[in-house]
Design a protein around this motif. Structure first.
Motif, PDB file in Angstrom:
ATOM      1  N   ILE A  24       0.836  -1.211   0.000  1.00  0.00           N
ATOM      2  CA  ILE A  24       0.000   0.000   0.000  1.00  0.00           C
ATOM      3  C   ILE A  24       0.866   1.255   0.000  1.00  0.00           C
ATOM      4  O   ILE A  24       0.560   2.245  -0.659  1.00  0.00           O
ATOM      5  CB  ILE A  24      -0.943  -0.009   1.222  1.00  0.00           C
ATOM      6  CG1 ILE A  24      -1.983  -1.129   1.060  1.00  0.00           C
ATOM      7  CG2 ILE A  24      -1.637   1.341   1.388  1.00  0.00           C
ATOM      8  CD1 ILE A  24      -2.845  -1.334   2.290  1.00  0.00           C
ATOM      9  N   VAL A  25       1.988   1.207   0.731  1.00  0.00           N
ATOM     10  CA  VAL A  25       2.891   2.358   0.800  1.00  0.00           C
ATOM     11  C   VAL A  25       3.724   2.473  -0.474  1.00  0.00           C
ATOM     12  O   VAL A  25       3.976   3.571  -0.980  1.00  0.00           O
ATOM     13  CB  VAL A  25       3.804   2.248   2.037  1.00  0.00           C
ATOM     14  CG1 VAL A  25       4.866   3.345   2.024  1.00  0.00           C
ATOM     15  CG2 VAL A  25       2.977   2.319   3.318  1.00  0.00           C
ATOM     16  N   ALA A  26       4.173   1.323  -1.011  1.00  0.00           N
ATOM     17  CA  ALA A  26       5.096   1.328  -2.148  1.00  0.00           C
ATOM     18  C   ALA A  26       4.444   1.836  -3.424  1.00  0.00           C
ATOM     19  O   ALA A  26       5.081   2.542  -4.218  1.00  0.00           O
ATOM     20  CB  ALA A  26       5.654  -0.072  -2.371  1.00  0.00           C
ATOM     21  N   ILE A  27       3.181   1.501  -3.635  1.00  0.00           N
ATOM     22  CA  ILE A  27       2.517   1.887  -4.890  1.00  0.00           C
ATOM     23  C   ILE A  27       2.422   3.409  -5.035  1.00  0.00           C
ATOM     24  O   ILE A  27       2.817   3.958  -6.067  1.00  0.00           O
ATOM     25  CB  ILE A  27       1.133   1.220  -4.987  1.00  0.00           C
ATOM     26  CG1 ILE A  27       1.303  -0.293  -5.181  1.00  0.00           C
ATOM     27  CG2 ILE A  27       0.339   1.802  -6.144  1.00  0.00           C
ATOM     28  CD1 ILE A  27       0.011  -1.070  -5.130  1.00  0.00           C
ATOM     29  N   PRO A  28       1.926   4.130  -4.012  1.00  0.00           N
ATOM     30  CA  PRO A  28       1.907   5.608  -4.150  1.00  0.00           C
ATOM     31  C   PRO A  28       3.298   6.207  -4.293  1.00  0.00           C
ATOM     32  O   PRO A  28       3.491   7.163  -5.055  1.00  0.00           O
ATOM     33  CB  PRO A  28       1.231   6.081  -2.862  1.00  0.00           C
ATOM     34  CG  PRO A  28       0.469   4.908  -2.376  1.00  0.00           C
ATOM     35  CD  PRO A  28       1.261   3.716  -2.771  1.00  0.00           C
ATOM     36  N   LEU A  29       4.292   5.651  -3.564  1.00  0.00           N
ATOM     37  CA  LEU A  29       5.652   6.166  -3.673  1.00  0.00           C
ATOM     38  C   LEU A  29       6.203   5.972  -5.078  1.00  0.00           C
ATOM     39  O   LEU A  29       6.860   6.861  -5.633  1.00  0.00           O
ATOM     40  CB  LEU A  29       6.561   5.480  -2.647  1.00  0.00           C
ATOM     41  CG  LEU A  29       6.349   5.867  -1.180  1.00  0.00           C
ATOM     42  CD1 LEU A  29       7.263   5.061  -0.277  1.00  0.00           C
ATOM     43  CD2 LEU A  29       6.583   7.362  -0.974  1.00  0.00           C
ATOM     44  N   ALA A  30       5.947   4.808  -5.662  1.00  0.00           N
ATOM     45  CA  ALA A  30       6.405   4.541  -7.024  1.00  0.00           C
ATOM     46  C   ALA A  30       5.725   5.477  -8.021  1.00  0.00           C
ATOM     47  O   ALA A  30       6.353   5.967  -8.959  1.00  0.00           O
ATOM     48  CB  ALA A  30       6.134   3.088  -7.401  1.00  0.00           C
ATOM     49  N   LEU A  31       4.450   5.752  -7.779  1.00  0.00           N
ATOM     50  CA  LEU A  31       3.714   6.659  -8.660  1.00  0.00           C
ATOM     51  C   LEU A  31       4.276   8.070  -8.573  1.00  0.00           C
ATOM     52  O   LEU A  31       4.484   8.741  -9.592  1.00  0.00           O
ATOM     53  CB  LEU A  31       2.229   6.651  -8.291  1.00  0.00           C
ATOM     54  CG  LEU A  31       1.309   7.539  -9.143  1.00  0.00           C
ATOM     55  CD1 LEU A  31       1.362   7.102 -10.605  1.00  0.00           C
ATOM     56  CD2 LEU A  31      -0.124   7.475  -8.624  1.00  0.00           C
ATOM     57  N   VAL A  32       4.537   8.532  -7.349  1.00  0.00           N
ATOM     58  CA  VAL A  32       5.108   9.864  -7.152  1.00  0.00           C
ATOM     59  C   VAL A  32       6.483   9.950  -7.808  1.00  0.00           C
ATOM     60  O   VAL A  32       6.816  10.942  -8.480  1.00  0.00           O
ATOM     61  CB  VAL A  32       5.202  10.199  -5.655  1.00  0.00           C
ATOM     62  CG1 VAL A  32       6.019  11.470  -5.436  1.00  0.00           C
ATOM     63  CG2 VAL A  32       3.807  10.370  -5.060  1.00  0.00           C
ATOM     64  N   ALA A  33       7.294   8.908  -7.634  1.00  0.00           N
ATOM     65  CA  ALA A  33       8.629   8.892  -8.236  1.00  0.00           C
ATOM     66  C   ALA A  33       8.546   8.958  -9.757  1.00  0.00           C
ATOM     67  O   ALA A  33       9.318   9.669 -10.410  1.00  0.00           O
ATOM     68  CB  ALA A  33       9.383   7.644  -7.796  1.00  0.00           C
ATOM     69  N   ALA A  34       7.590   8.214 -10.341  1.00  0.00           N
ATOM     70  CA  ALA A  34       7.427   8.221 -11.798  1.00  0.00           C
ATOM     71  C   ALA A  34       7.013   9.604 -12.287  1.00  0.00           C
ATOM     72  O   ALA A  34       7.502  10.087 -13.319  1.00  0.00           O
ATOM     73  CB  ALA A  34       6.397   7.178 -12.208  1.00  0.00           C
ATOM     74  N   ILE A  35       6.119  10.262 -11.536  1.00  0.00           N
ATOM     75  CA  ILE A  35       5.670  11.607 -11.925  1.00  0.00           C
ATOM     76  C   ILE A  35       6.824  12.602 -11.844  1.00  0.00           C
ATOM     77  O   ILE A  35       7.018  13.425 -12.758  1.00  0.00           O
ATOM     78  CB  ILE A  35       4.500  12.056 -11.030  1.00  0.00           C
ATOM     79  CG1 ILE A  35       3.253  11.200 -11.317  1.00  0.00           C
ATOM     80  CG2 ILE A  35       4.190  13.531 -11.247  1.00  0.00           C
ATOM     81  CD1 ILE A  35       2.106  11.450 -10.368  1.00  0.00           C
ATOM     82  N   VAL A  36       7.597  12.524 -10.774  1.00  0.00           N
ATOM     83  CA  VAL A  36       8.720  13.451 -10.596  1.00  0.00           C
ATOM     84  C   VAL A  36       9.779  13.232 -11.676  1.00  0.00           C
ATOM     85  O   VAL A  36      10.267  14.188 -12.297  1.00  0.00           O
ATOM     86  CB  VAL A  36       9.337  13.290  -9.197  1.00  0.00           C
ATOM     87  CG1 VAL A  36      10.636  14.084  -9.088  1.00  0.00           C
ATOM     88  CG2 VAL A  36       8.355  13.742  -8.127  1.00  0.00           C
ATOM     89  N   LEU A  37      10.132  11.977 -11.922  1.00  0.00           N
ATOM     90  CA  LEU A  37      11.135  11.686 -12.949  1.00  0.00           C
ATOM     91  C   LEU A  37      10.638  12.094 -14.331  1.00  0.00           C
ATOM     92  O   LEU A  37      11.391  12.608 -15.153  1.00  0.00           O
ATOM     93  CB  LEU A  37      11.493  10.198 -12.927  1.00  0.00           C
ATOM     94  CG  LEU A  37      12.271   9.712 -11.704  1.00  0.00           C
ATOM     95  CD1 LEU A  37      12.452   8.203 -11.741  1.00  0.00           C
ATOM     96  CD2 LEU A  37      13.635  10.405 -11.634  1.00  0.00           C
TER      97      LEU A  37
END
Length: 238
Positions: A24-37
């Motif tokens: 649950i924590v990893a999915i939003p973090l991965a999404l945020v990282a993808a948006i930032v990158l």
């Protein structure tokens, strides 16, 4: 007697919630990282200075909607960077004479070598109308003139519509962009963020279209008899 499976069952049941929590924590973090990158990659495509094309092309297209795009396109045409110029996204009520008066020193070029597209109302329809113009003229290469913040999305749409045409970007850098960093000006900051969202949407739509999935039909695809949305004489929502 306690079996081996009984010994492991309490630990297994306690680990399951932890794995679920991590997911649950990893999915939003991965999404945020993808948006930032993705945003960093988008910013890397934005030019801060205007650079003349390294070589001429068969044609030049100006996508209306930003200051000095038309005049810059005319300057390229006058300098011999293309045989003809298409101004895409002109309001249907505008005439060649009205537009040529904004570029007084090059009115002769409008009489011989400039075409107007009054049908396009978005970047997507800019690409469709430009494709028609390019194929009618038999051109194989095209200089694309639009604002620096709009160029990445324009190239996505144009390359999808015309994969057989060589595209040469010419990014127009506005005065506000030169005067101060984009992140220090609220209006420019919002413009860049908005353009990034549109760029991502365009890339997603193009990828789905390549898979045969046509989504996000827009008003720009309406029949030509439909009334256009009101806008300034040579401006569109780019």
């Amino acid at each position: 007697m306690t079996t081996q499976s009984d010994d492991r069952s309490p630990n297994a049941s306690s680990r399951a919630p932890r794995r679920g929590l991590r997911a649950i924590v990893a999915i939003p973090l991965a999404l945020v990282a993808a948006i930032v990158l993705g945003f960093i990659g988008f910013l890397a495509q934005l030019r801060n200075t205007e650079t003349r094309p390294e070589r001429p092309a068969d044609g030049i297209v100006v996508l209306t909607g930003g200051a000095s795009r038309v005049s810059d396109g005319i300057e390229l045409l006058a300098a011999g960077y293309g045989k003809r110029l298409l101004i895409s996204g002109v309001h249907r009520t505008s005439t060649m004479g009205e537009i040529s008066r904004t570029v007084q020193e090059s009115q002769a070029l409008f009489a011989c070598c400039v075409d107007l597209d009054r049908s396009a109302v978005s970047t997507r329809s800019n690409a469709s109308e430009t494709r028609r113009w390019v194929h009618e003229r038999g051109f194989k290469s095209l200089i694309v003139v639009t604002s620096n913040y709009h160029m990445p999305r324009a190239i996505v749409e144009l390359s999808h519509a015309m994969p057989d045409i060589a595209l040469i970007p010419y990014a127009v850098v506005g005065e506000k962009w030169r005067e101060e960093p984009w992140w220090e000006n609220g209006a420019t900051f919002r413009l860049v963020l908005s353009e990034y969202v549109k760029y991502i949407a365009a890339r997603m739509r193009v990828r789905l279209a390549d898979l045969g999935i046509n989504v996000w039909a827009e008003a720009a695809d309406r029949p030509s008899g439909s009334p256009p949305s009101p806008r300034p004489a040579t401006a569109q929502a780019n």
